[in-house]
Enzyme design. Structure first.
Site, PDB file in Angstrom:
ATOM      1  CD  GLU A 140      -3.220  -0.333   0.329  1.00 52.55           C
ATOM      2  OE1 GLU A 140      -2.978   0.021  -0.834  1.00 52.55           O
ATOM      3  OE2 GLU A 140      -4.358  -0.288   0.825  1.00 52.55           O
ATOM      4  CB  THR A 192      -5.016   6.121  -3.203  1.00 53.37           C
ATOM      5  OG1 THR A 192      -6.071   5.215  -3.498  1.00 53.37           O
ATOM      6  CG2 THR A 192      -4.900   6.270  -1.699  1.00 53.37           C
TER       7      THR A 192
END
Ligand code: HSE
Length: 317
Positions: A140, A192
């Site tokens: 991530e 993101t």
């Protein structure tokens, strides 16, 4: 149940294939930025893992994702695990990517957590929940630019999860029977990384206090099965005001969903998907999903919807 399936190569050598599903997840749920997330019962990626002589090989189908192991989130997590655990051999990871990237539905988390979970099974590494989360977070952070554990925790644990960062821990809450979700994903993409850089660097104490109250109400509502507390708990004064610009007609969509009976509507992760929490006895997930689909169709915006009960975490097929 047979969990490790043996196959035979052309030279009659046996090899093990681990097959798993890795679910979509919806992070934040309004008040719980980087802390709360919910595992969805669909969509989910399918992944399979088999040991190879060396290196990490990616075989992908479905939504396009990088084929080079270093550039692929699952590949990157696998490289890090093989190296940290001193494993001499390699792994081939086949991914059916069913969760759209840049959707706000934890597509990268599904790859990262799925890889950690799959390698743990394949090489019988006996990693605990926190170690799996830690390796998943590496993926991530490399690809979204921030070490957030919310999506990967829900992806590994299932249900509604809360995380603490220091120390790193995740907990999965028991859910009220009535709880359903409706997700709408409009045909726009949000990175993101970009959505995170739009966030304020600091927040006023008064906003922090109000958000903390909402977060406490969301947890209380889930644990006591109180729809009114959930309604209050999905509010957010920190991320939503700046991120709603990435979601077409967000405020109107929220009004339409709530008017139709949703307990609340939040941007799912960094968007553009939005998630409504619903009470199955009044305006259940499927009904609210239909309302949101019509809302976007009426405005000429293509979308897909998902609805159901909260789902499980990564599991063996
Ligand atoms: N909590 C993260 C964010 C989730 O909102 O940026 C990203 O999907």
């Amino acid at each position: 149940m047979q969990r490790r399936e043996a196959f035979y190569s052309s030279t009659e050598e046996a090899f093990i294939v681990i097959r798993i599903t890795s679910p979509a997840t919806s992070a934040n749920l309004g008040s719980g930025f980087d802390v709360f997330a919910l595992a969805l019962s669909s969509p989910a990626d399918e992944m399979s893992f088999r040991e190879i002589e060396d290196g990490v090989r990616i075989v992908a189908e479905g939504y396009p994702i990088p084929a080079s192991a270093e550039e692929n989130i699952a590949g990157y997590v696998a490289i890090r695990i093989l190296s940290a655990k001193g494993i001499d051999s390699g792994v081939e990871i086949s991914i059916k990517k069913r969760i759209r990237p840049k959707s706000g539905l934890g597509s990268s988390a599904a790859s990262a957590a799925g890889a950690a979970y799959g390698l743990n099974e394949l090489f019988e590494l006996d990693m605990d929940r926190e170690e799996l989360i830690r390796f998943s977070m590496l993926g991530e952070s490399r690809f979204s630019g921030a070490e957030h554990a919310d999506n990967v925790s829900a992806c590994l644990c299932g249900g509604f999860t809360c995380v603490s960062y220091s120390p790193l821990k995740a907990v999965s809450l028991p859910l009220p029977e009535f709880l359903e979700y409706a997700v709408v994903l409009p045909e726009v993409e949000v990175e993101t990384r970009a959505a995170r850089s739009a966030l304020p660097r600091s927040v006023a104490l008064s906003s922090h206090v109000r958000n903390l109250g909402y977060a406490a109400f969301l947890i209380a509502g889930i644990l006591t099965g109180d729809p009114d507390a959930i309604r209050t708990g999905m509010r957010d004064e920190i991320a939503t005001p700046v991120r709603s610009r990435y979601v077409p007609h967000f405020e109107e969509l929220r009004s339409a969903a709530v008017k139709a009976g949703a307990l609340g509507l939040a941007i799912s992760g960094s968007g553009p998907a939005c998630i409504a929490l619903c009470d199955s006895s009044s305006g259940g997930g499927r009904y609210i999903a239909g309302i949101m689909k019509d809302f976007y169709r009426d405005r000429g915006i293509e979308c897909v919807t998902y609805s159901g009960k909260p789902g499980d975490g990564c599991k063996l097929l």
